[in-house]
Design a protein around this motif. Structure first.
Motif, PDB file in Angstrom:
ATOM      1  N   THR A  60     -73.863 -11.207 -72.968  1.00 36.08           N
ATOM      2  CA  THR A  60     -74.236 -12.549 -72.503  1.00 36.08           C
ATOM      3  C   THR A  60     -75.741 -12.781 -72.525  1.00 36.08           C
ATOM      4  OG1 THR A  60     -74.183 -11.807 -70.195  1.00 36.08           O
ATOM      5  CG2 THR A  60     -72.161 -12.780 -71.084  1.00 36.08           C
ATOM      6  N   GLU A  61     -76.487 -11.777 -72.971  1.00 32.97           N
ATOM      7  CA  GLU A  61     -77.947 -11.900 -73.038  1.00 32.97           C
ATOM      8  C   GLU A  61     -78.373 -13.015 -73.983  1.00 32.97           C
ATOM      9  OE1 GLU A  61     -81.290  -9.190 -75.120  1.00 32.97           O
ATOM     10  OE2 GLU A  61     -80.015  -8.170 -73.665  1.00 32.97           O
ATOM     11  N   ARG A  62     -77.609 -13.195 -75.060  1.00 39.22           N
ATOM     12  CA  ARG A  62     -77.916 -14.209 -76.068  1.00 39.22           C
ATOM     13  C   ARG A  62     -76.673 -14.408 -76.931  1.00 39.22           C
ATOM     14  NH1 ARG A  62     -81.858 -11.497 -80.434  1.00 39.22           N
ATOM     15  NH2 ARG A  62     -81.277 -13.361 -81.530  1.00 39.22           N
ATOM     16  N   PRO A  63     -76.634 -15.430 -77.763  1.00 37.49           N
ATOM     17  CA  PRO A  63     -75.471 -15.612 -78.655  1.00 37.49           C
ATOM     18  C   PRO A  63     -75.598 -14.731 -79.902  1.00 37.49           C
ATOM     19  CG  PRO A  63     -76.928 -17.513 -78.800  1.00 37.49           C
ATOM     20  CD  PRO A  63     -77.509 -16.590 -77.761  1.00 37.49           C
ATOM     21  N   TRP A  64     -74.932 -13.601 -79.907  1.00 41.82           N
ATOM     22  CA  TRP A  64     -74.974 -12.668 -81.027  1.00 41.82           C
ATOM     23  C   TRP A  64     -74.176 -13.193 -82.207  1.00 41.82           C
ATOM     24  CZ3 TRP A  64     -78.529  -9.178 -80.195  1.00 41.82           C
ATOM     25  CH2 TRP A  64     -78.829  -8.796 -78.886  1.00 41.82           C
ATOM     26  N   ASP A  65     -74.647 -12.912 -83.412  1.00 44.67           N
ATOM     27  CA  ASP A  65     -73.901 -13.274 -84.617  1.00 44.67           C
ATOM     28  C   ASP A  65     -72.821 -12.245 -84.929  1.00 44.67           C
ATOM     29  OD1 ASP A  65     -75.342 -15.670 -85.274  1.00 44.67           O
ATOM     30  OD2 ASP A  65     -77.013 -14.377 -85.858  1.00 44.67           O
ATOM     31  N   VAL A  66     -73.117 -10.986 -84.636  1.00 45.03           N
ATOM     32  CA  VAL A  66     -72.155  -9.917 -84.890  1.00 45.03           C
ATOM     33  C   VAL A  66     -72.356  -8.822 -83.844  1.00 45.03           C
ATOM     34  CG1 VAL A  66     -73.640  -8.703 -86.551  1.00 45.03           C
ATOM     35  CG2 VAL A  66     -71.170  -8.380 -86.659  1.00 45.03           C
ATOM     36  N   LEU A  82     -61.512   2.712 -73.541  1.00 42.84           N
ATOM     37  CA  LEU A  82     -62.853   2.120 -73.586  1.00 42.84           C
ATOM     38  C   LEU A  82     -62.984   1.211 -74.797  1.00 42.84           C
ATOM     39  CD1 LEU A  82     -65.773   1.874 -72.551  1.00 42.84           C
ATOM     40  CD2 LEU A  82     -66.306   3.932 -73.911  1.00 42.84           C
ATOM     41  N   PHE A  83     -62.485   1.646 -75.940  1.00 39.25           N
ATOM     42  CA  PHE A  83     -62.524   0.817 -77.149  1.00 39.25           C
ATOM     43  C   PHE A  83     -61.787  -0.500 -76.917  1.00 39.25           C
ATOM     44  CE2 PHE A  83     -60.449  -0.188 -81.339  1.00 39.25           C
ATOM     45  CZ  PHE A  83     -61.559  -0.746 -81.919  1.00 39.25           C
ATOM     46  N   GLU A  84     -60.602  -0.439 -76.339  1.00 32.56           N
ATOM     47  CA  GLU A  84     -59.849  -1.665 -76.046  1.00 32.56           C
ATOM     48  C   GLU A  84     -60.622  -2.571 -75.096  1.00 32.56           C
ATOM     49  OE1 GLU A  84     -55.294   0.008 -76.499  1.00 32.56           O
ATOM     50  OE2 GLU A  84     -56.208  -0.032 -74.517  1.00 32.56           O
ATOM     51  N   GLN A  85     -61.236  -1.978 -74.080  1.00 29.91           N
ATOM     52  CA  GLN A  85     -62.023  -2.758 -73.121  1.00 29.91           C
ATOM     53  C   GLN A  85     -63.174  -3.459 -73.831  1.00 29.91           C
ATOM     54  OE1 GLN A  85     -64.185  -0.406 -70.230  1.00 29.91           O
ATOM     55  NE2 GLN A  85     -64.194  -2.093 -68.754  1.00 29.91           N
ATOM     56  N   ILE A  86     -63.850  -2.748 -74.713  1.00 26.84           N
ATOM     57  CA  ILE A  86     -64.990  -3.322 -75.437  1.00 26.84           C
ATOM     58  C   ILE A  86     -64.551  -4.485 -76.306  1.00 26.84           C
ATOM     59  CG2 ILE A  86     -66.650  -2.841 -77.288  1.00 26.84           C
ATOM     60  CD1 ILE A  86     -66.934   0.001 -76.007  1.00 26.84           C
ATOM     61  N   VAL A  87     -63.471  -4.324 -77.062  1.00 28.26           N
ATOM     62  CA  VAL A  87     -62.984  -5.400 -77.930  1.00 28.26           C
ATOM     63  C   VAL A  87     -62.639  -6.629 -77.104  1.00 28.26           C
ATOM     64  CG1 VAL A  87     -61.099  -6.108 -79.458  1.00 28.26           C
ATOM     65  CG2 VAL A  87     -62.221  -3.894 -79.798  1.00 28.26           C
ATOM     66  N   ASN A  88     -61.972  -6.443 -75.993  1.00 24.96           N
ATOM     67  CA  ASN A  88     -61.603  -7.591 -75.161  1.00 24.96           C
ATOM     68  C   ASN A  88     -62.809  -8.234 -74.492  1.00 24.96           C
ATOM     69  OD1 ASN A  88     -58.658  -8.043 -75.341  1.00 24.96           O
ATOM     70  ND2 ASN A  88     -58.619  -5.870 -74.829  1.00 24.96           N
ATOM     71  N   LEU A  89     -63.804  -7.441 -74.115  1.00 26.55           N
ATOM     72  CA  LEU A  89     -65.016  -8.023 -73.543  1.00 26.55           C
ATOM     73  C   LEU A  89     -65.797  -8.815 -74.588  1.00 26.55           C
ATOM     74  CD1 LEU A  89     -66.170  -5.130 -71.201  1.00 26.55           C
ATOM     75  CD2 LEU A  89     -65.319  -7.389 -70.506  1.00 26.55           C
ATOM     76  N   ILE A  90     -65.819  -8.336 -75.823  1.00 28.12           N
ATOM     77  CA  ILE A  90     -66.478  -9.093 -76.891  1.00 28.12           C
ATOM     78  C   ILE A  90     -65.761 -10.426 -77.083  1.00 28.12           C
ATOM     79  CG2 ILE A  90     -66.984  -9.175 -79.369  1.00 28.12           C
ATOM     80  CD1 ILE A  90     -67.245  -6.056 -79.215  1.00 28.12           C
ATOM     81  N   ARG A  91     -64.449 -10.410 -77.146  1.00 26.27           N
ATOM     82  CA  ARG A  91     -63.681 -11.655 -77.323  1.00 26.27           C
ATOM     83  C   ARG A  91     -63.969 -12.642 -76.191  1.00 26.27           C
ATOM     84  NH1 ARG A  91     -58.145 -10.607 -76.822  1.00 26.27           N
ATOM     85  NH2 ARG A  91     -57.870 -12.802 -77.261  1.00 26.27           N
ATOM     86  N   ARG A  92     -64.092 -12.122 -74.979  1.00 33.35           N
ATOM     87  CA  ARG A  92     -64.268 -12.983 -73.811  1.00 33.35           C
ATOM     88  C   ARG A  92     -65.712 -13.473 -73.653  1.00 33.35           C
ATOM     89  NH1 ARG A  92     -62.813  -9.665 -69.371  1.00 33.35           N
ATOM     90  NH2 ARG A  92     -60.823  -9.611 -70.418  1.00 33.35           N
ATOM     91  N   HIS A  93     -66.681 -12.599 -73.867  1.00 32.23           N
ATOM     92  CA  HIS A  93     -68.067 -12.941 -73.538  1.00 32.23           C
ATOM     93  C   HIS A  93     -68.951 -13.261 -74.737  1.00 32.23           C
ATOM     94  CE1 HIS A  93     -67.478 -12.066 -69.312  1.00 32.23           C
ATOM     95  NE2 HIS A  93     -66.819 -10.984 -69.684  1.00 32.23           N
ATOM     96  N   ALA A  94     -68.466 -13.018 -75.940  1.00 29.87           N
ATOM     97  CA  ALA A  94     -69.225 -13.365 -77.150  1.00 29.87           C
ATOM     98  C   ALA A  94     -68.247 -13.841 -78.230  1.00 29.87           C
ATOM     99  CB  ALA A  94     -70.023 -12.163 -77.640  1.00 29.87           C
ATOM    100  N   PRO A  95     -67.473 -14.885 -77.912  1.00 33.12           N
ATOM    101  CA  PRO A  95     -66.426 -15.319 -78.851  1.00 33.12           C
ATOM    102  C   PRO A  95     -66.965 -15.806 -80.188  1.00 33.12           C
ATOM    103  CG  PRO A  95     -66.709 -16.940 -77.103  1.00 33.12           C
ATOM    104  CD  PRO A  95     -67.552 -15.748 -76.739  1.00 33.12           C
ATOM    105  N   GLN A  96     -68.224 -16.183 -80.242  1.00 33.58           N
ATOM    106  CA  GLN A  96     -68.820 -16.656 -81.489  1.00 33.58           C
ATOM    107  C   GLN A  96     -69.184 -15.507 -82.426  1.00 33.58           C
ATOM    108  OE1 GLN A  96     -70.456 -16.328 -78.607  1.00 33.58           O
ATOM    109  NE2 GLN A  96     -72.160 -15.047 -79.253  1.00 33.58           N
ATOM    110  N   ALA A  97     -69.223 -14.302 -81.903  1.00 35.70           N
ATOM    111  CA  ALA A  97     -69.676 -13.147 -82.688  1.00 35.70           C
ATOM    112  C   ALA A  97     -68.544 -12.550 -83.509  1.00 35.70           C
ATOM    113  CB  ALA A  97     -70.248 -12.080 -81.763  1.00 35.70           C
ATOM    114  N   ALA A  98     -68.873 -12.219 -84.741  1.00 40.68           N
ATOM    115  CA  ALA A  98     -67.946 -11.423 -85.544  1.00 40.68           C
ATOM    116  C   ALA A  98     -67.984 -10.001 -84.991  1.00 40.68           C
ATOM    117  CB  ALA A  98     -68.392 -11.430 -87.005  1.00 40.68           C
TER     118      ALA A  98
END
Length: 116
Positions: A60-66, A82-98
């Motif tokens: 959430t620090e900035r809008p990441w591209d990837v 941990l991997f599953e947690q990371i993927v879901n956190l990316i989807r939730r908190h950086a949905p714009q990022a690939a």
């Protein structure tokens, strides 16, 4: 300028590994991002209760591209939760990022470039 966040496992938390040498390699990879015109940062996590808050702060620090998720997290069977947690956190908190996945700490730039 494109931006990338690299998420890796903290090498200082891996028993029997030269954490300082791995950290130096990670830092060199961040320099390579800059050489390719990509503004990059790295977040290192451990498999404990701190992982979520550390990662959410970075996402959430900035809008990441990837967001590049490191192979050390993906390839280690014990770290699957941990991997599953990371993927879901990316989807939730950086949905714009690939999402991209490296094979080692030395090909994170190429992983990010596939999606930039």
């Amino acid at each position: 300028m494109s931006s990338a966040l690299v998420v890796g496992y903290d090498p200082q938390a891996i028993p029997g590994v030269d954490g300082e040498a791995l950290r130096a390699a990670f830092d060199a990879e961040l320099v390579r991002f800059g050489e390719h015109g990509i503004d990059a940062a790295m977040t290192l996590v451990v498999f404990d209760e701190s992982a979520e808050s550390v990662l959410v702060a970075s996402l959430t620090e900035r809008p990441w591209d990837v967001v590049v998720v490191g192979g050390g997290i993906r390839k280690t069977e014990q770290l699957l939760p941990l991997f599953e947690q990371i993927v879901n956190l990316i989807r939730r908190h950086a949905p714009q990022a690939a999402m991209a996945f490296n094979t080692s700490g030395g090909d994170s730039v190429e992983a990010a470039q596939r999606w930039l």
